[in-house]
Design a protein around this motif. Structure first.
Motif, PDB file in Angstrom:
ATOM      1  N   GLN A 385       0.734  -1.199   0.065  1.00 56.85           N
ATOM      2  CA  GLN A 385       0.174  -0.049  -0.284  1.00 56.85           C
ATOM      3  C   GLN A 385       0.492   1.551   0.126  1.00 56.85           C
ATOM      4  OE1 GLN A 385      -3.793   0.094  -0.056  1.00 56.85           O
ATOM      5  NE2 GLN A 385      -2.708  -2.086  -1.081  1.00 56.85           N
ATOM      6  N   ASN A 386       1.361   1.490  -1.247  1.00 57.49           N
ATOM      7  CA  ASN A 386       2.363   2.820  -1.110  1.00 57.49           C
ATOM      8  C   ASN A 386       2.580   2.825  -2.753  1.00 57.49           C
ATOM      9  OD1 ASN A 386       4.662   4.965  -0.996  1.00 57.49           O
ATOM     10  ND2 ASN A 386       5.052   3.720   0.231  1.00 57.49           N
ATOM     11  N   SER A 387       2.459   3.951  -3.154  1.00 56.95           N
ATOM     12  CA  SER A 387       1.957   4.145  -4.879  1.00 56.95           C
ATOM     13  C   SER A 387       4.169   4.439  -5.188  1.00 56.95           C
ATOM     14  CB  SER A 387       1.708   5.415  -5.484  1.00 56.95           C
ATOM     15  OG  SER A 387       1.982   7.203  -4.020  1.00 56.95           O
ATOM     16  N   ASN A 388       5.382   4.430  -4.343  1.00 56.10           N
ATOM     17  CA  ASN A 388       6.393   4.900  -5.454  1.00 56.10           C
ATOM     18  C   ASN A 388       6.775   3.519  -5.014  1.00 56.10           C
ATOM     19  OD1 ASN A 388       6.054   8.073  -4.885  1.00 56.10           O
ATOM     20  ND2 ASN A 388       6.368   7.712  -3.073  1.00 56.10           N
ATOM     21  N   LYS A 389       6.323   2.518  -5.807  1.00 59.20           N
ATOM     22  CA  LYS A 389       6.822   1.620  -5.718  1.00 59.20           C
ATOM     23  C   LYS A 389       7.243   0.417  -6.939  1.00 59.20           C
ATOM     24  CE  LYS A 389       1.802  -0.402  -5.788  1.00 59.20           C
ATOM     25  NZ  LYS A 389       0.488  -1.570  -5.285  1.00 59.20           N
ATOM     26  N   LYS A 390       8.016  -0.578  -7.225  1.00 56.26           N
ATOM     27  CA  LYS A 390       8.165  -0.508  -8.928  1.00 56.26           C
ATOM     28  C   LYS A 390       9.275  -1.904  -8.405  1.00 56.26           C
ATOM     29  CE  LYS A 390      10.795   1.016 -12.565  1.00 56.26           C
ATOM     30  NZ  LYS A 390      11.514   2.157 -13.074  1.00 56.26           N
ATOM     31  N   LEU A 391       9.398  -2.853  -9.185  1.00 53.03           N
ATOM     32  CA  LEU A 391       9.318  -4.340  -9.643  1.00 53.03           C
ATOM     33  C   LEU A 391      10.991  -4.202 -10.392  1.00 53.03           C
ATOM     34  CD1 LEU A 391       9.594  -7.150  -8.444  1.00 53.03           C
ATOM     35  CD2 LEU A 391       7.660  -7.358 -10.698  1.00 53.03           C
ATOM     36  N   ILE A 392      12.473  -4.518 -10.169  1.00 55.37           N
ATOM     37  CA  ILE A 392      13.511  -4.210 -10.744  1.00 55.37           C
ATOM     38  C   ILE A 392      14.165  -5.231 -10.993  1.00 55.37           C
ATOM     39  CG2 ILE A 392      13.111  -1.951 -10.644  1.00 55.37           C
ATOM     40  CD1 ILE A 392      15.516  -2.442  -8.943  1.00 55.37           C
ATOM     41  N   GLN A 393      14.901  -5.307 -12.295  1.00 56.38           N
ATOM     42  CA  GLN A 393      16.481  -7.251 -12.358  1.00 56.38           C
ATOM     43  C   GLN A 393      17.341  -5.498 -11.493  1.00 56.38           C
ATOM     44  OE1 GLN A 393      15.713  -9.948 -13.560  1.00 56.38           O
ATOM     45  NE2 GLN A 393      13.096  -8.818 -13.627  1.00 56.38           N
ATOM     46  N   LYS A 394      17.897  -6.990 -11.285  1.00 60.44           N
ATOM     47  CA  LYS A 394      19.339  -6.561 -10.570  1.00 60.44           C
ATOM     48  C   LYS A 394      20.121  -5.753 -10.418  1.00 60.44           C
ATOM     49  CE  LYS A 394      20.174 -10.476  -9.185  1.00 60.44           C
ATOM     50  NZ  LYS A 394      21.300 -11.599  -8.098  1.00 60.44           N
ATOM     51  N   SER A 395      19.863  -5.597 -11.939  1.00 55.46           N
ATOM     52  CA  SER A 395      21.290  -5.119 -13.232  1.00 55.46           C
ATOM     53  C   SER A 395      20.009  -3.366 -13.105  1.00 55.46           C
ATOM     54  CB  SER A 395      20.698  -5.252 -14.256  1.00 55.46           C
ATOM     55  OG  SER A 395      19.756  -5.525 -14.968  1.00 55.46           O
ATOM     56  N   GLU A 396      19.348  -3.304 -12.559  1.00 63.66           N
ATOM     57  CA  GLU A 396      18.511  -1.783 -12.680  1.00 63.66           C
ATOM     58  C   GLU A 396      18.901  -0.831 -11.215  1.00 63.66           C
ATOM     59  OE1 GLU A 396      14.364  -1.801 -14.905  1.00 63.66           O
ATOM     60  OE2 GLU A 396      15.071  -3.656 -14.153  1.00 63.66           O
ATOM     61  N   ILE A 397      19.097  -1.729 -10.195  1.00 65.36           N
ATOM     62  CA  ILE A 397      19.333  -1.002  -8.963  1.00 65.36           C
ATOM     63  C   ILE A 397      20.266   0.453  -8.330  1.00 65.36           C
ATOM     64  CG2 ILE A 397      20.137  -1.208  -6.775  1.00 65.36           C
ATOM     65  CD1 ILE A 397      20.202  -4.064  -6.882  1.00 65.36           C
ATOM     66  N   ILE A 398      21.741   0.518  -9.473  1.00 66.16           N
ATOM     67  CA  ILE A 398      22.327   1.591  -9.297  1.00 66.16           C
ATOM     68  C   ILE A 398      21.275   2.695  -9.849  1.00 66.16           C
ATOM     69  CG2 ILE A 398      24.134   2.832 -10.409  1.00 66.16           C
ATOM     70  CD1 ILE A 398      25.290  -0.365  -9.430  1.00 66.16           C
ATOM     71  N   ASP A 399      20.667   2.526 -11.315  1.00 65.81           N
ATOM     72  CA  ASP A 399      20.530   2.894 -12.500  1.00 65.81           C
ATOM     73  C   ASP A 399      18.609   3.605 -11.517  1.00 65.81           C
ATOM     74  OD1 ASP A 399      21.885   3.427 -14.435  1.00 65.81           O
ATOM     75  OD2 ASP A 399      20.534   1.799 -15.761  1.00 65.81           O
ATOM     76  N   GLU A 400      18.349   2.772 -10.253  1.00 65.69           N
ATOM     77  CA  GLU A 400      17.080   3.588 -10.260  1.00 65.69           C
ATOM     78  C   GLU A 400      16.975   4.327  -8.878  1.00 65.69           C
ATOM     79  OE1 GLU A 400      13.254   3.519 -10.532  1.00 65.69           O
ATOM     80  OE2 GLU A 400      13.964   1.894 -12.435  1.00 65.69           O
ATOM     81  N   ILE A 401      18.155   4.282  -7.943  1.00 70.36           N
ATOM     82  CA  ILE A 401      19.275   5.364  -6.926  1.00 70.36           C
ATOM     83  C   ILE A 401      18.706   5.765  -7.148  1.00 70.36           C
ATOM     84  CG2 ILE A 401      20.604   4.963  -5.294  1.00 70.36           C
ATOM     85  CD1 ILE A 401      20.845   1.840  -5.584  1.00 70.36           C
ATOM     86  N   ARG A 402      19.773   6.665  -8.239  1.00 69.45           N
ATOM     87  CA  ARG A 402      20.387   8.022  -9.469  1.00 69.45           C
ATOM     88  C   ARG A 402      18.840   8.805  -9.209  1.00 69.45           C
ATOM     89  NH1 ARG A 402      24.855   4.850 -12.643  1.00 69.45           N
ATOM     90  NH2 ARG A 402      26.666   5.450 -11.221  1.00 69.45           N
ATOM     91  N   LYS A 403      17.826   8.066  -9.703  1.00 70.59           N
ATOM     92  CA  LYS A 403      16.529   8.696 -10.081  1.00 70.59           C
ATOM     93  C   LYS A 403      15.624   8.885  -8.920  1.00 70.59           C
ATOM     94  CE  LYS A 403      15.592   5.887 -14.163  1.00 70.59           C
ATOM     95  NZ  LYS A 403      14.803   4.299 -14.785  1.00 70.59           N
ATOM     96  N   SER A 404      16.324   8.019  -7.804  1.00 70.85           N
ATOM     97  CA  SER A 404      15.601   8.385  -6.648  1.00 70.85           C
ATOM     98  C   SER A 404      16.074   9.406  -6.043  1.00 70.85           C
ATOM     99  CB  SER A 404      15.828   7.709  -5.788  1.00 70.85           C
ATOM    100  OG  SER A 404      14.941   7.888  -4.311  1.00 70.85           O
ATOM    101  N   LYS A 405      15.375  10.776  -5.045  1.00 77.18           N
ATOM    102  CA  LYS A 405      15.948  11.846  -4.132  1.00 77.18           C
ATOM    103  C   LYS A 405      15.660  11.384  -2.425  1.00 77.18           C
ATOM    104  CE  LYS A 405      13.906  15.486  -7.151  1.00 77.18           C
ATOM    105  NZ  LYS A 405      12.533  15.957  -7.013  1.00 77.18           N
ATOM    106  N   ALA A 406      16.001  10.211  -2.571  1.00 71.12           N
ATOM    107  CA  ALA A 406      16.058   9.644  -1.180  1.00 71.12           C
ATOM    108  C   ALA A 406      17.772  10.146  -0.698  1.00 71.12           C
ATOM    109  CB  ALA A 406      15.798   8.120  -0.711  1.00 71.12           C
TER     110      ALA A 406
END
Length: 430
Positions: A385-406
């Motif tokens: 129950q959280n709209s900021n969620k996404k299913l990804i592959q391990k190869s995408e981890i670094i790119d997804e962290i870069r997109k985040s403002k966390a």
């Protein structure tokens, strides 16, 4: 298993082994001269180990029944023992301190082993993780006392006969083995019957068991009181049956870790260690790798890696990170471990993961299991129950962290997500 390998090497035995994949742990064993192979092929085993007269085969339940090498050893009359049985045999002639519970075993065991070592107790401690203090999962300072994790998986802990034992938790887990929570609790009670007649049991306050209680800011026999946080460390007093001892320091974040420290202190104190030495030992304790381990820690960016693989463990990680970083955005990257566990606790996982600001979900790590129809990470994602969620592959981890403002990044899970840590660290190292 790797702690046992280190133990036998330290005692002058020849050791070799099989593992599914190379890791930092297998590399460290190879550095000790242990031959390790990663292909299930008896031809990879040196001839010196193929003599049933002088070779002991030790295995864990993680080895599948159709494993070719395992079946070769069975068919050729080698002596074959389960890891837990070997631990039980090693501890028989010693004073055994055992740590049981569905969560907290590894941290508690490593704290207890470190405390006894600092107090110069002749101890051998078998740890379920790599201690930051010793860069090993084995502490050896003698053989009079052993410290072990009493593992409930597959009822392994019923091979032990401890002098002192603790129960940190009895939350439902391993239902693929036990069927239901009641059967798991019954097995914990069977374990209590294994404690020696003059032994002592330590139980977390609130559990339906009788023993020496421990807790935080409560009326337990041993409890942390007057808790404050100074420079990222807990500072507290400890209330004991013999009075109050002041100004203890402990640097692992999270109330769950503080609770683990209290029972380790209690067990070491009841064994006979002085509180002055225990205070020194606790302050010098650095933690266990992959247990709320800081990989990057700056003003603007924090990366923490944790082994949590049960909803209650994820809740504990969430509590710790919110306590330490109350106003910062947190991104959690979680790899579920086992199809059965994901199925049994899907609602709990969804609830615990929903508490983070952002969630990245990886595919389920199967370990010893085959897939269960309908049990997938996509199915789990839909429950969060959280709209900021996404299913990804391990190869995408670094790119997804870069997109985040966390500002706070967490990697969580007991599978091979730990192998991604070094790549994330390299990508964001400052």
């Amino acid at each position: 298993m790797s702690a046992l390998a280190r133990y036998f090497i330290a005692n002058g035995k020849e050791v070799a082994g099989y593992d599914k994949t190379p890791t930092g742990i297998t590399k460290s064993l190879e550095d000790l001269g242990i031959a390790i192979h990663f292909e299930d092929d008896i031809k990879k085993v040196s001839n010196e180990f193929l003599n049933p007269e002088n070779t002991l085969i030790i295995y864990t339940p993680a080895i599948p029944k159709n494993h070719d090498e395992f079946n070769y050893f069975k068919e050729n009359n080698f002596k074959i023992l389960k890891r837990s049985t070997v631990l039980g045999e090693i501890t028989k002639q010693t004073v055994c301190l055992a740590v049981a519970g569905t969560h907290g075993k590894t941290t508690t065991t490593s704290i207890l082993g470190h405390l006894l070592n600092v107090c110069d107790v002749p101890v051998t401690a078998f740890l379920g993780g790599i201690s930051e203090n010793y860069n090993s999962n084995l502490i050896i300072n003698g053989t009079e006392v052993t410290v072990v994790e009493a593992d409930e998986f597959d009822r392994s802990f019923l091979t032990l006969s401890p002098d002192l034992a603790c129960i940190t938790s009895m939350d439902a887990d391993h239902l693929d083995i036990y069927g239901n929570a009641d059967e798991l609790i019954k097995t914990f009670k069977d374990f209590l019957e294994r404690i020696k007649p003059n032994g002592k049991l330590f139980v977390k306050n609130g559990l339906p068991l009788k023993g020496i209680t421990y807790g935080i800011e409560d009326e337990s026999d041993y409890s942390a009181q007057n808790i404050s946080i100074e420079n990222g460390s807990y500072v507290f007093d400890i209330n004991t049956p013999n009075g109050i001892y002041k100004n203890f320091k402990f640097s692992l974040p999270g109330r769950h870790n503080l609770s683990n420290a209290i029972v380790a202190l209690a067990m070491a104190a009841e064994y006979g260690c002085s509180f002055d030495e225990l205070a020194r030992g606790l302050e010098s304790y650095k933690g266990v790798k992959r247990r709320f381990t800081y990989q990057i820690k700056t003003e603007d960016f924090v990366f923490i890696d944790d082994y949590a693989h049960h909803p209650e463990e994820i809740n504990a990680v969430h509590q710790a990170v919110r306590e330490m970083y109350p106003n910062k955005k947190v991104l959690a990257i979680f790899q579920p471990h086992l199809f059965s566990r994901t199925k049994d606790f899907s609602d709990g996982f969804a609830e615990s993961l929903s508490k983070f600001d952002e969630i990245l979900l990886l595919d389920i790590y199967p370990a010893r299991e085959i897939p269960i129809e309908g049990v997938t990470s996509k199915w789990l994602l839909n429950k969060i129950q959280n709209s900021n969620k996404k299913l990804i592959q391990k190869s995408e981890i670094i790119d997804e962290i870069r997109k985040s403002k966390a500002q706070i990044i967490l990697t969580i899970g007991a599978g091979d997500i730990g192998a991604e840590v070094k790549y994330i660290k390299e990508a964001f190292h400052v």
